[in-house]
Structure formats: structure tokens, C-alpha cells
Design an enzyme around this catalytic site. Structure first.
Site, mmCIF file in Angstrom:
data_model
loop_
_atom_site.group_PDB
_atom_site.id
_atom_site.type_symbol
_atom_site.label_atom_id
_atom_site.label_comp_id
_atom_site.label_asym_id
_atom_site.label_seq_id
_atom_site.Cartn_x
_atom_site.Cartn_y
_atom_site.Cartn_z
ATOM 1 N N ASP A 127 -36.484 59.237 -84.756
ATOM 2 C CA ASP A 127 -36.492 60.266 -83.720
ATOM 3 C C ASP A 127 -36.646 61.626 -84.388
ATOM 4 O O ASP A 127 -36.162 61.837 -85.505
ATOM 5 C CB ASP A 127 -35.197 60.240 -82.915
ATOM 6 N N ASP A 145 -40.386 57.353 -76.752
ATOM 7 C CA ASP A 145 -39.368 57.610 -75.737
ATOM 8 C C ASP A 145 -39.928 58.478 -74.608
ATOM 9 O O ASP A 145 -39.642 58.246 -73.430
ATOM 10 C CB ASP A 145 -38.155 58.322 -76.346
#
Length: 165
Positions: A127, A145
Site C-alpha cells: 500500500d 483497492d
């Protein structure tokens, strides 16, 4: 769920939708490779007053759910991602003529596979997008995401639109 199409409604087939998913996977993996080459783990770079680039690893699911477990979650979330991808491909085949529904599914498929690749290769999801207000930070996320969230929003919109007819 989307209404059933006849075979003749599926003229375009599944390939355009798989192409969209492939583009999401490619963008996701390129951005993750780039960020891991430019940043050390935990390093942050401010972009705006509400957005940073930061390299973090998520061993859990959304919002780091189950991240502190002993490692079994890697296989569990990988299996869920693969099962979801198979089910989405089935739905794309069945409803290939429904454009908005399939856009939603293609985005979710690309995002799911992008994160499955990370789990399979590294044992965690990379991330790097950090949005915040003041000192409150939203959990870091990535292109996969984002695609999943946009796909889910399109799915909800499509269902509400269909129900409203």
C-alpha cells in the site's frame, strides 16, 4: 443482481471486460514496483496538505483486519481473492452485455487479482496512497483497492438504477 441476458445480448463477449481487468492489474503492479524501488519501508513523501506517498505492507485485509495473526491469513485472503475472481468471471460471461454491471465487475476483478498477486509473491499487500485530514489518516491503500472501491460504487449505482426502473 443484474437481470439475466440471453446469449444474443452477449455479442461483445467477455474479452473487453477481461481487458479492463488486465489494465487495472498492470497499473496496480507497475505502481507497486515503482513505489518499492523509490521508497524504503515506512518512508513518506508529502504531496499535498492531505495526501502522502508512503510505503507500507498490509498482511491483513481491508483496514489491516487480521494483520497481527500468525500468517494463515495470507493463504485465507489469497483463496478468497481467487474464489472471488472465478465467480466474477462467471458473472461476466453470464452478463457480458450489461455494460455498467460489467464495468463494476471488471474493476473489482482487476483489483482483487492485483492484491492476490502481492499476497502470493510477498505475503502482504503493498500500500502507498495515504490520505489524511489533520492528524487523522485513512488506512493506506493502492490502485487495486481504488479499483475495487470504484467497482463497488458502480455496482451499487447499477443496482439502484435497475431497481428504480
Amino acid at each position: 443482481m443484474a437481470k439475466k441476458n440471453t446469449f444474443s445480448d452477449n455479442r461483445a463477449g467477455i474479452m473487453p471486460w477481461l481487458g479492463i481487468a488486465a489494465i487495472i492489474i498492470l497499473l496496480d503492479q507497475i505502481t507497486k514496483i515503482t513505489i518499492t524501488r523509490l521508497f524504503s519501508y515506512g518512508e513518506s513523501y508529502p504531496v499535498t496538505s492531505f495526501f502522502n506517498l508512503v510505503l507500507v505492507h498490509n498482511k491483513g485485509a481491508a483496514f489491516s483486519f487480521l494483520a497481527d495473526q500468525g500468517g494463515w491469513q495470507r493463504y485465507f485472503f489469497t483463496a478468497i481473492g481467487i474464489a472471488a475472481a472465478i465467480f466474477i468471471i462467471y458473472l461476466l460471461k453470464k452478463h457480458a452485455g450489461q455494460r455498467l454491471f460489467c464495468w463494476a465487475l471488471a474493476l473489482i476483478l482487476g483489483g482483487a487479482i492485483g492484491n492476490v498477486i502481492d499476497r502470493a509473491m510477498y505475503g502482504y499487500v503493498i500500500d502507498f496512497l495515504d490520505v489524511y485530514v489533520g492528524t487523522w489518516h485513512w488506512p493506506a491503500f493502492n490502485v487495486a483497492d481504488s479499483a475495487i472501491c470504484v467497482g463497488a460504487a458502480l455496482f451499487i449505482y447499477d443496482e439502484l438504477r435497475r431497481v428504480g426502473k
